[in-house]
Design an enzyme around this catalytic site. Structure first.
Site, short mmCIF file in Angstrom:
data_model
loop_
_atom_site.label_atom_id
_atom_site.label_comp_id
_atom_site.label_asym_id
_atom_site.label_seq_id
_atom_site.Cartn_x
_atom_site.Cartn_y
_atom_site.Cartn_z
N GLU A 518 0.83 -1.21 0.00
CA GLU A 518 0.00 0.00 0.00
C GLU A 518 0.86 1.26 0.00
O GLU A 518 0.53 2.24 -0.67
CB GLU A 518 -0.95 0.00 1.20
CG GLU A 518 -1.92 -1.18 1.23
CD GLU A 518 -2.75 -1.33 -0.03
OE1 GLU A 518 -2.94 -0.34 -0.77
OE2 GLU A 518 -3.20 -2.45 -0.30
N ASP A 582 3.27 -4.85 -5.53
CA ASP A 582 3.69 -6.16 -5.03
C ASP A 582 5.21 -6.28 -4.98
O ASP A 582 5.79 -6.70 -3.97
CB ASP A 582 3.13 -7.28 -5.92
CG ASP A 582 1.67 -7.59 -5.66
OD1 ASP A 582 1.14 -7.17 -4.61
OD2 ASP A 582 1.05 -8.26 -6.51
#
Length: 678
Positions: A518, A582
């Site tokens: 995030e 990711d």
């Protein structure tokens, strides 16, 4: 397995329900009992070489032993946790009595009352659409329909202004489709043609059910189906594709209401905006101007009768799941069984828990956190956020491809990132929402109206950065570019993402990588275009932007090559932001782990070094099984890659992973051209 719709009527034996819920909770708790390290040893397929296919090595036994339940189209660790949270919410709602959430849930469970009402709840909306006397009245009708939750023609909503992020602005956006994406109407391959034929059958079936319910023998479902398909296909042709919409500069077109009106002289925008219920405004953001222009041409070229048919269809399709069983079953047959491969409809209690969460999410969430959220989880998450933000600063500082000027801007943005953990500081007040025991449809619409008006009333007020976009039980997390904050609901701060009984290495690989993911979103291909205040502003030098794009293009090409289903490839540009997050997130989490190990060296547990535990903990949060149908839908619409590629696609880019498992050049888990943005 053949399609057999299965529904669960209201259970009578409360004691049995409690026993079943307790048994489920006990089973889930037992399933979470960690090994010494926290690695899920039972999930692994150790017959597989980790350097050949690490995802199968980490998740092979889990995938074998966890077939997709009949009421799901995919089954993943996210779903396991979501089901656990559903069971907790169910227990709360079944004890909620005559409270607001208790009445809402009970009304949803009262299927006999829904059957008795028939189509009466949508009759006023259908009559309003049928009563249109001219196209000039379309704006007023769209106000009435959209206030009732009908998704037709276009979208209208309020959110922060991309270039003045402390202010809220109204947005006019594309919409009005019944299939998941514009490409479903436009692609000419045999599978797409067949799916459109099945969609037409669905429309025909729903109109036939409606005609029967209204005893309208003169209706012509075939003609109605053709009208809907013609209009939706025209809207699809005018719509921006999902990749183009990823560029925020391409979706920001601020203009006056008068300028908007000039784009579509056949639609009364001034009337629409003055009556929809927002405070008076001078400007709006027209997200897709070409769509709005095409909408005007569509209105001019389409007969009033066909427009009425289209609106009636969207009244029906928007509310089918709240209508009697025949409509609900047909809606499931196409949208879940055909489109996504789900074999059976979810039990009624699950659907009603989800409906309550959608309608009164913070009221239910407030009770959920009392039962399910451990304060220690919040403290640990805040600690990890602090550690990973420090690693992000180091990462920026060490980026040889960035100039000092851009680095200083990045540092400034990083300092402004806010963190929200668990649940809102101030709970939403739903006291004005009326709920009635025998009026599920009305309850949903009144809750929708409350939320819509709450959204509309933000205009003219400062942006509330403490507001949450997810309810506390949600198993997810997100980054908001306009608010420059990262948000982790209580629902995800549980095993397997964070397990207080697991070792640090596994938790760094789980929730640590999620936090890093995030945070990296603030600097991905979209997030990097916003500054620390949340404004869309170019703070990059031309050379640094070029260097970023080159690194991002490596990830685009890599993921373009991954195939989740026969003859289907991921869209590297659609999934770029999530893939970059990711790859960046796990890097940050790994650096944080290594810093922690520098203070206290840890030996092997369960036969694995801390580094190996970290990578196993990461891969195991992505264990997943999916139907082929939903894999195809997700490849076309979802910016996230499937679990297999969120594991293998990331780890093959990491020298640290290859060192941990002694992988060599030439192994599938060693990329010949490793990619990395952050």
């Amino acid at each position: 397995m053949a399609f057999t719709p299965r529904r669960r009527t209201i259970e009578i034996m409360y004691t049995l329900r409690c026993l079943l819920a307790a048994a489920l909770a006990a089973a889930l708790q037992a399933a979470d009992a960690p090994s010494a390290s926290g690695v899920d040893l039972k999930a692994m397929d150790t017959a597989v070489n980790p350097c050949q296919n690490f995802y199968q090595y980490a998740c092979g036994a889990w995938r074998k032993n966890n077939p997709i339940p009949p009421d799901q189209s995919r089954w993943a660790r996210f779903n396991e946790l979501a089901e656990r949270n559903l069971a907790i919410e169910r227990g709360i709602l079944e004890k909620a009595g005559d409270s607001q959430i208790g009445i809402f849930y009970s009304a949803c469970m009262d299927e006999p009352a829904i059957e008795r009402q028939g189509i009466q709840p949508i009759e006023p909306l259908l009559k309003q659409a049928d009563a249109l006397a001219s196209k000039r009245e379309l704006a007023g009708e769209m106000v009435r329909l959209q206030l009732a939750g009908v998704r037709a023609l276009f979208s209208f909503y309020v959110s922060p202004d991309d270039k003045k992020s402390d202010q809220e602005i109204a947005h006019v956006d594309q919409g009005g489709l019944g299939l998941p994406d514009r490409d479903y109407y436009l692609k000419t391959d045999a599978r797409s043609v067949e799916l459109r034929r099945q969609y037409e059958e669905h429309i025909h079936a729903m109109f036939t059910l409606l005609a029967k319910a209204q005893d309208a023998k003169g209706d012509d479902p075939e003609a109605e189906t053709r009208a809907v398909m013609q209009i939706e296909t025209a809207l699809a042709k005018a719509s921006m594709d999902r990749v183009a919409r990823r560029d925020p500069e391409k979706t920001y077109h601020k203009m006056t209401v008068g300028e908007l009106a000039l784009l579509t002289p056949d639609f009364e925008w001034k009337q629409y905006i003055s009556t929809i219920g927002i405070p008076a405004v001078e400007s709006v953001d027209v997200v897709a101007p070409d769509f709005v222009k095409a909408l005007d041409a569509l209105i001019a070229q389409t007969s009033l009768a066909d427009l009425k048919t289209y609106l009636r269809w969207h009244v029906l399709s928007s509310h089918a799941d709240m209508l009697p069983r025949a409509f609900d079953d047909e809606d499931f047959r196409f949208n879940e069984h055909i489109l996504r491969g789900t074999q059976e409809m979810a039990p009624r209690w699950k659907r009603c828990v989800r409906a309550t969460d959608r309608a009164l999410g913070e009221a239910l969430g407030q009770e959920f956190v009392k039962v399910a959220f451990n304060g220690a989880s919040k403290e640990k998450a805040l600690q990890l956020v602090g550690e990973i933000e420090m690693e992000m600063r180091k990462d920026i500082d060490n980026a040889t491809w960035m100039t000092p000027a851009t680095k200083q801007q990045a540092f400034a943005k990083l300092r402004e990132v806010a963190n929200k953990i668990g649940y809102p500081e101030k709970w939403r007040d739903y006291s004005s929402v009326k709920v009635a025991p025998d009026d599920y449809f009305g309850n949903v619409l009144r809750a929708f109206d409350f939320e819509l008006r709450r959204n509309f009333n933000k205009i003219g007020k400062p942006v509330d950065k403490s507001e949450w976009g997810m309810t506390p039980p949600t198993v997810n997390a997100y980054y908001s570019p306009n608010m420059n904050n990262i948000n982790f609901p209580a629902g995800i701060l549980q095993p397997p993402f964070y397990n207080p009984k697991a070792g640090d290495a596994v938790n760094y690989g789980g929730i640590g990588a999620v936090i890093g993911h995030e945070l990296t979103h603030g600097f991905d291909d979209q997030g990097r275009q916003y500054d620390g205040a949340g404004n869309l502003r170019d703070w990059w030098t031309a050379d640094d932007a070029k260097a970023f794009t080159a690194r991002a293009e490596c990830i685009v090409k890599e993921y373009d090559g991954f195939s989740p289903a026969p003859d289907v490839h991921l869209k590297g540009k659609l999934t770029l932001g999530e893939n970059a997050a990711d790859n960046g997130g796990i890097h940050l989490a790994y650096m944080a782990l290594m810093d922690s190990l520098a203070n206290h060296m840890a030996g092997k547990q369960d036969g694995f070094t801390p580094q190996q535990q970290f990578f196993l903990g990461y891969a195991q949060i992505w264990c997943q099984n999916t139907t082929e149908q939903v894999s195809r839908v997700l490849a076309a619409t979802d910016p996230h890659s499937p679990g297999e590629f969120r594991a293998n696609g990331v780890l093959r880019n990491m020298p640290e992973f290859q060192e941990a498992f002694s992988c060599k050049v030439g192994d599938p888990m060693v990329s010949a051209d490793p990619c990395r943005v952050w």
